[in-house]
Design a protein around this motif. Structure first.
Motif, short mmCIF file in Angstrom:
data_model
loop_
_atom_site.label_atom_id
_atom_site.label_comp_id
_atom_site.label_asym_id
_atom_site.label_seq_id
_atom_site.Cartn_x
_atom_site.Cartn_y
_atom_site.Cartn_z
N LEU A 13 -12.08 9.30 10.42
CA LEU A 13 -11.50 7.98 10.27
C LEU A 13 -10.40 8.03 9.22
O LEU A 13 -10.58 8.60 8.15
N SER A 14 -9.26 7.44 9.52
CA SER A 14 -8.17 7.29 8.56
C SER A 14 -7.91 5.79 8.40
O SER A 14 -7.75 5.08 9.39
N ILE A 15 -7.86 5.34 7.17
CA ILE A 15 -7.63 3.94 6.87
C ILE A 15 -6.33 3.84 6.11
O ILE A 15 -6.16 4.49 5.07
N VAL A 16 -5.39 3.04 6.61
CA VAL A 16 -4.10 2.85 5.95
C VAL A 16 -4.07 1.44 5.38
O VAL A 16 -4.28 0.46 6.09
N ILE A 17 -3.80 1.36 4.06
CA ILE A 17 -3.82 0.08 3.37
C ILE A 17 -2.49 -0.14 2.64
O ILE A 17 -2.16 0.63 1.74
N PRO A 18 -1.73 -1.16 3.02
CA PRO A 18 -0.53 -1.49 2.26
C PRO A 18 -0.92 -2.14 0.94
O PRO A 18 -1.88 -2.91 0.88
N VAL A 19 -0.17 -1.83 -0.11
CA VAL A 19 -0.49 -2.34 -1.45
C VAL A 19 0.75 -2.99 -2.04
O VAL A 19 1.82 -2.40 -2.06
N TYR A 20 0.56 -4.21 -2.54
CA TYR A 20 1.62 -4.87 -3.29
C TYR A 20 0.98 -5.75 -4.35
O TYR A 20 0.28 -6.72 -4.03
N ASN A 21 1.17 -5.37 -5.60
CA ASN A 21 0.63 -6.10 -6.74
C ASN A 21 -0.86 -6.40 -6.58
O ASN A 21 -1.29 -7.55 -6.61
N SER A 22 -1.63 -5.35 -6.44
CA SER A 22 -3.07 -5.48 -6.18
C SER A 22 -3.91 -4.73 -7.21
O SER A 22 -5.03 -4.33 -6.90
N GLU A 23 -3.40 -4.54 -8.41
CA GLU A 23 -4.09 -3.68 -9.37
C GLU A 23 -5.52 -4.12 -9.65
O GLU A 23 -6.39 -3.28 -9.86
N SER A 51 5.22 -2.21 -5.86
CA SER A 51 4.50 -3.15 -6.71
C SER A 51 5.12 -3.23 -8.08
O SER A 51 5.59 -2.24 -8.64
N LYS A 52 5.09 -4.42 -8.64
CA LYS A 52 5.65 -4.64 -9.98
C LYS A 52 4.56 -4.57 -11.05
O LYS A 52 4.84 -4.59 -12.23
N ASP A 53 3.30 -4.51 -10.64
CA ASP A 53 2.20 -4.42 -11.59
C ASP A 53 1.75 -2.97 -11.75
O ASP A 53 2.53 -2.05 -11.48
N ARG A 54 0.54 -2.74 -12.13
CA ARG A 54 0.04 -1.38 -12.37
C ARG A 54 -0.71 -0.82 -11.15
O ARG A 54 -1.59 0.03 -11.30
N SER A 55 -0.38 -1.26 -9.97
CA SER A 55 -1.08 -0.78 -8.78
C SER A 55 -0.99 0.74 -8.63
O SER A 55 -1.99 1.40 -8.34
N LEU A 56 0.18 1.30 -8.81
CA LEU A 56 0.34 2.74 -8.64
C LEU A 56 -0.47 3.54 -9.66
O LEU A 56 -1.21 4.46 -9.26
N PRO A 57 -0.43 3.23 -10.95
CA PRO A 57 -1.29 3.96 -11.90
C PRO A 57 -2.79 3.78 -11.60
O PRO A 57 -3.57 4.72 -11.76
N VAL A 58 -3.17 2.60 -11.14
CA VAL A 58 -4.58 2.38 -10.78
C VAL A 58 -4.95 3.28 -9.62
O VAL A 58 -6.02 3.91 -9.62
N LEU A 59 -4.10 3.38 -8.62
CA LEU A 59 -4.37 4.26 -7.48
C LEU A 59 -4.45 5.72 -7.91
O LEU A 59 -5.31 6.47 -7.44
N ARG A 60 -3.59 6.11 -8.81
CA ARG A 60 -3.64 7.50 -9.32
C ARG A 60 -4.94 7.77 -10.04
O ARG A 60 -5.52 8.85 -9.90
N ASP A 61 -5.42 6.81 -10.82
CA ASP A 61 -6.70 6.97 -11.53
C ASP A 61 -7.85 7.06 -10.53
O ASP A 61 -8.77 7.86 -10.70
N ILE A 62 -7.82 6.24 -9.51
CA ILE A 62 -8.88 6.26 -8.49
C ILE A 62 -8.90 7.61 -7.77
O ILE A 62 -9.96 8.14 -7.46
N ALA A 63 -7.72 8.17 -7.52
CA ALA A 63 -7.63 9.43 -6.77
C ALA A 63 -8.21 10.62 -7.53
O ALA A 63 -8.58 11.62 -6.92
#
Length: 64
Positions: A13-23, A51-63
């Motif tokens: 299963l592959s799940i694709v999730i768009p993210v915009y300001n969802s930290e 995203s203008k918030d910290r969504s990308l750093p949060v995703l990096r931490d989760i990974a």
């Protein structure tokens, strides 16, 4: 949910999730998906839409 039988041990299963300001919602989203899909081989692909918030750093931490 019914488990998909995969005798080749490949991704089921592959799940694709768009993210915009969802930290703030990302950690609980990932936690819920992992909990529900623990019997599957799956991947989650996040697509950050500038995203203008910290969504990308949060995703990096989760990974990690």
């Amino acid at each position: 949910m019914r488990q998909i039988v995969d005798k080749t041990n490949q991704m089921q299963l592959s799940i694709v999730i768009p993210v915009y300001n969802s930290e703030f919602s990302l950690p609980s989203l990932v936690e819920g998906l992992v909990k529900e899909l623990k019997s599957y081989r799956f991947e989650i692909i996040f697509v950050n839409d500038c995203s203008k918030d910290r969504s990308l750093p949060v995703l990096r931490d989760i990974a990690k």
